[in-house]
Design a protein around this motif. Structure first.
Motif, PDB file in Angstrom:
ATOM      1  N   TRP A 507       0.825  -1.407  -0.088  1.00 17.86           N
ATOM      2  CA  TRP A 507       0.010  -0.064  -0.147  1.00 17.86           C
ATOM      3  C   TRP A 507       0.773   1.230  -0.002  1.00 17.86           C
ATOM      4  CZ3 TRP A 507      -5.481   0.103   0.458  1.00 17.86           C
ATOM      5  CH2 TRP A 507      -6.083  -0.960   1.175  1.00 17.86           C
ATOM      6  N   MET A 508       0.382   2.328  -0.632  1.00 19.97           N
ATOM      7  CA  MET A 508       0.916   3.547  -0.320  1.00 19.97           C
ATOM      8  C   MET A 508      -0.248   4.670  -0.462  1.00 19.97           C
ATOM      9  SD  MET A 508       3.897   6.051  -1.996  1.00 19.97           S
ATOM     10  CE  MET A 508       5.277   5.452  -1.019  1.00 19.97           C
ATOM     11  N   ILE A 509      -0.455   5.452   0.396  1.00 19.07           N
ATOM     12  CA  ILE A 509      -1.423   6.622   0.294  1.00 19.07           C
ATOM     13  C   ILE A 509      -0.946   7.847   0.369  1.00 19.07           C
ATOM     14  CG2 ILE A 509      -3.114   5.179   1.324  1.00 19.07           C
ATOM     15  CD1 ILE A 509      -3.212   6.853   3.730  1.00 19.07           C
ATOM     16  N   GLY A 510      -1.505   8.947   0.042  1.00 22.22           N
ATOM     17  CA  GLY A 510      -1.077  10.361  -0.012  1.00 22.22           C
ATOM     18  C   GLY A 510      -1.751  11.414  -0.422  1.00 22.22           C
ATOM     19  N   TYR A 511      -1.193  12.424  -0.343  1.00 26.80           N
ATOM     20  CA  TYR A 511      -1.866  13.836  -1.001  1.00 26.80           C
ATOM     21  C   TYR A 511      -0.771  14.498  -1.594  1.00 26.80           C
ATOM     22  CZ  TYR A 511      -1.172  16.360   3.179  1.00 26.80           C
ATOM     23  OH  TYR A 511      -0.439  16.868   4.281  1.00 26.80           O
ATOM     24  N   GLN A 512      -1.166  15.572  -2.474  1.00 32.03           N
ATOM     25  CA  GLN A 512      -0.175  16.548  -2.991  1.00 32.03           C
ATOM     26  C   GLN A 512      -0.485  17.956  -2.024  1.00 32.03           C
ATOM     27  OE1 GLN A 512       1.877  14.583  -4.500  1.00 32.03           O
ATOM     28  NE2 GLN A 512       2.175  15.765  -6.313  1.00 32.03           N
ATOM     29  N   GLY A 513       0.835  18.413  -1.574  1.00 37.71           N
ATOM     30  CA  GLY A 513       0.541  19.587  -0.820  1.00 37.71           C
ATOM     31  C   GLY A 513       0.294  20.703  -1.677  1.00 37.71           C
ATOM     32  N   GLY A 514       0.649  20.775  -3.172  1.00 38.76           N
ATOM     33  CA  GLY A 514       0.312  21.937  -3.904  1.00 38.76           C
ATOM     34  C   GLY A 514      -0.648  21.687  -4.713  1.00 38.76           C
ATOM     35  N   SER A 515      -1.864  20.842  -4.784  1.00 40.37           N
ATOM     36  CA  SER A 515      -2.709  20.653  -5.515  1.00 40.37           C
ATOM     37  C   SER A 515      -3.843  19.937  -4.565  1.00 40.37           C
ATOM     38  CB  SER A 515      -2.424  19.984  -6.981  1.00 40.37           C
ATOM     39  OG  SER A 515      -2.226  18.800  -6.650  1.00 40.37           O
ATOM     40  N   ASP A 516      -5.103  19.841  -5.349  1.00 40.68           N
ATOM     41  CA  ASP A 516      -6.267  19.110  -4.707  1.00 40.68           C
ATOM     42  C   ASP A 516      -6.330  17.914  -5.145  1.00 40.68           C
ATOM     43  OD1 ASP A 516      -8.564  19.317  -3.078  1.00 40.68           O
ATOM     44  OD2 ASP A 516      -9.943  20.440  -4.360  1.00 40.68           O
ATOM     45  N   LEU A 517      -5.430  17.089  -4.581  1.00 42.79           N
ATOM     46  CA  LEU A 517      -5.218  15.444  -5.040  1.00 42.79           C
ATOM     47  C   LEU A 517      -4.692  14.709  -3.998  1.00 42.79           C
ATOM     48  CD1 LEU A 517      -5.445  13.730  -7.553  1.00 42.79           C
ATOM     49  CD2 LEU A 517      -2.828  13.853  -7.631  1.00 42.79           C
TER      50      LEU A 517
END
Length: 548
Positions: A507-517
């Motif tokens: 697994w890997m989860i995450g988000y982008q600090g610079g965009s809405d993703l």
């Protein structure tokens, strides 16, 4: 005129029922035997009409059975007959065909004309029935069917055929831009009979097919060259289908599909918009059946440490707290260890253990999330509710623990903790947004969004963001190092089954600090989160960067 009664015929060949009266006449000095054919109701039959009608019924039986060549061989134009019969049956695709000859009549030229009734059960039309007739002529001591287009249907002309015209056009499954959705595993497929077989095509089949009438197609006379309809032979009151509009972003979806292209195991990649919960990409391999991205049910492993860390932070721990990360942790005779039995040096912090995914630290600090604390923390991420997304989903389960061992395993996303890739992507999105926004795929189908029964404290959300960023900059998420957009992440290697050593989901989860993703990658039986899921996530994010 002599008549032959065939009204009881239903597509299978049967011989005529003949009544035979034998009259014996005796005369003085002489005697002779004579016979005549009679029908069951006492009407005299002409043997030639009987034979011709039998010949036609053989033609009709072969036609009904889909044996065009066999039927055509009984006609005076085998090549043309086979071509037209094949065209009609291919176009209509009837599930049942019954063609019955009626009473034949012979004219002065010796030809026999026989009416017949054709009944076709046609998908999306229903019963299509009509009356026609055929003429048979005597050739080389055999009755032969005179073939022509009107013989197949009285309104057919040369160069025409019978065909289907869709009245209630099937609508499309669309992306957020209103274009056809290019996501096979999510969209699904449509079978030969025009019915959705899986995915959104199946879930919204009735809406997409339209309705307002039992028949969604009409039987028409069509030009064989152009395919254009000339006249309708049946009528339908059905209305066109209504499209299903999704939130899928085609660029994000394409990047997700490309990232999974070379993956050899079952896998899922899902992405959403933290500010709204709108799903931007849903990719599941293989396509068909279970959509792993939305409804797969798996132990999330260390990706669940985001929830555990939230509970620990709420209980008073700080990212800077110095903690132990030993090789092993023991709970009532059960041994827990880190991947490859790594340890962290003295002076390591809670933040370090999170970033490097130290199981033993979480197990040793399980008392801080005892009782119902871990379950309540999960509720802040929407877990435990029913999500009205617009498709079938598995919305996660974090039961209240029943023993110390159960609690220890739950802190690291094992035991009875279960989640889907959708849930885990939503966890990452909740950290970025600071509050749970229920994911949505088909907005028009959502009646009531789930509202989380608990909320993340602002300070807890801020600490989680810092810790997830550290996972990339110096922790187990190093596969994302150097990728633009300030990625934040958490890795997970989840054990399953009874084999020793155990098999693992990556697994890997995450988000982008610079965009809405926000996003989640899951490789079923796929190895390690950092080593195996990480590169897939990197390909996905890099593809989006390249598109931009």
């Amino acid at each position: 005129m002599a008549r032959h009664d065939r009204a009881g015929r239903r597509g299978s060949r049967r011989g005529p029922v003949l009544g035979v009266a034998v009259a014996v006449l005796l005369a003085a000095g002489a005697g002779w035997w004579g016979y005549e054919a009679w029908s069951g109701d006492g009407t005299e039959q002409d043997p030639e009409v009987v034979a011709a009608t039998e010949r036609l019924q053989s033609f009709l039986d072969a036609w009904a059975a889909g044996k065009a060549a066999e039927a055509a061989a009984l006609s005076d134009s085998p090549e043309n007959a086979e071509s037209l019969l094949t065209s009609v049956m291919t176009n209509l695709k009837p599930t049942r065909t019954e063609i019955s000859a009626g009473d034949g009549e012979k004219n002065e030229a010796g030809e026999v004309t026989v009416p017949y009734t054709a009944r076709f059960t046609v998908p999306s039309v229903g019963l299509f029935r009509y009356e026609s007739e055929a003429t048979l002529v005597r050739k080389a001591q055999q009755w032969t069917v005179e073939f022509g287009s009107p013989m197949i249907h009285p309104e057919l002309k040369p160069g025409q055929t019978l065909a289907l015209k869709t009245v209630a056009e099937r609508a499309g499954v669309l992306d957020k831009n209103g274009d056809e959705l290019q996501a096979a595993s999510l969209r699904g497929s449509v079978g030969e009979q025009g019915k959705g077989t899986f995915g959104l095509e199946a879930r919204y089949d009735k809406q997409l097919r339209g309705g307002g009438g039992s028949a969604t197609s009409e039987v028409v006379i069509a030009d064989r060259q152009s395919g254009q309809a000339v006249a309708s032979l049946t009528k339908s009151s059905a209305k066109p289908g209504k499209p299903v509009r999704t939130t899928i972003d085609p660029e994000v979806q394409n990047a997700a599909a490309a990232a999974l292209e070379d993956v050899k195991v079952n896998a899922a990649l899902i992405a959403l918009e933290p500010s709204t919960g709108n799903l931007l990409a849903v990719s599941s391999r293989p396509a068909g059946g279970l959509n792993r991205a939305l409804a797969g049910q798996y132990p999330p492993g260390s990706t669940f440490k985001v929830v555990t860390a939230a509970a620990m932070l709420k209980a008073g721990m700080k990212p800077s707290d110095v903690v132990r990360c030993p090789k092993f942790a023991h709970v009532d005779g059960q041994r827990f260890e880190n991947q490859n039995q790594f340890t962290l040096p003295a002076g390591s912090t809670f933040k370090d253990s999170f970033a490097k995914s130290c199981n033993t630290m979480f197990v040793e600090n399980r008392a801080k999330v005892g009782g119902s604390a871990l379950h309540q923390a999960a509720e802040a991420f929407g877990i435990g509710g029913v999500w009205d997304v617009g498709d079938s989903t598995y919305d996660g389960s974090v039961p209240v623990t029943t023993s110390d061992n159960d609690l220890a395993a739950s802190t690291i996303g094992q035991a009875r903790v279960q989640a889907s890739p959708l849930v885990m992507a939503s966890i990452a999105a909740t950290v970025k947004e600071g509050t749970f926004k229920q994911p949505v795929l088909v907005p028009d189908a959502v009646k009531k969004k789930h509202q989380a029964t608990a909320r993340l404290d602002a300070s807890v959300a801020a600490d989680l963001r810092d810790m997830m960023r550290a996972t990339v900059t110096y922790g187990a998420g190093s596969a994302l190092t150097g990728i633009p957009g300030e990625p934040h992440a958490k890795t997970g290697t989840a054990e399953f089954g009874d084999e020793k050593p155990p098999r693992t989901h990556a697994w890997m989860i995450g988000y982008q600090g610079g965009s809405d993703l926000a996003w989640c990658v899951m490789l079923e039986d796929g190895g390690s989160g950092g080593a195996d899921a990480g590169p897939v996530a990197a390909r996905f994010l890099k593809a989006l960067t390249d598109q931009g």
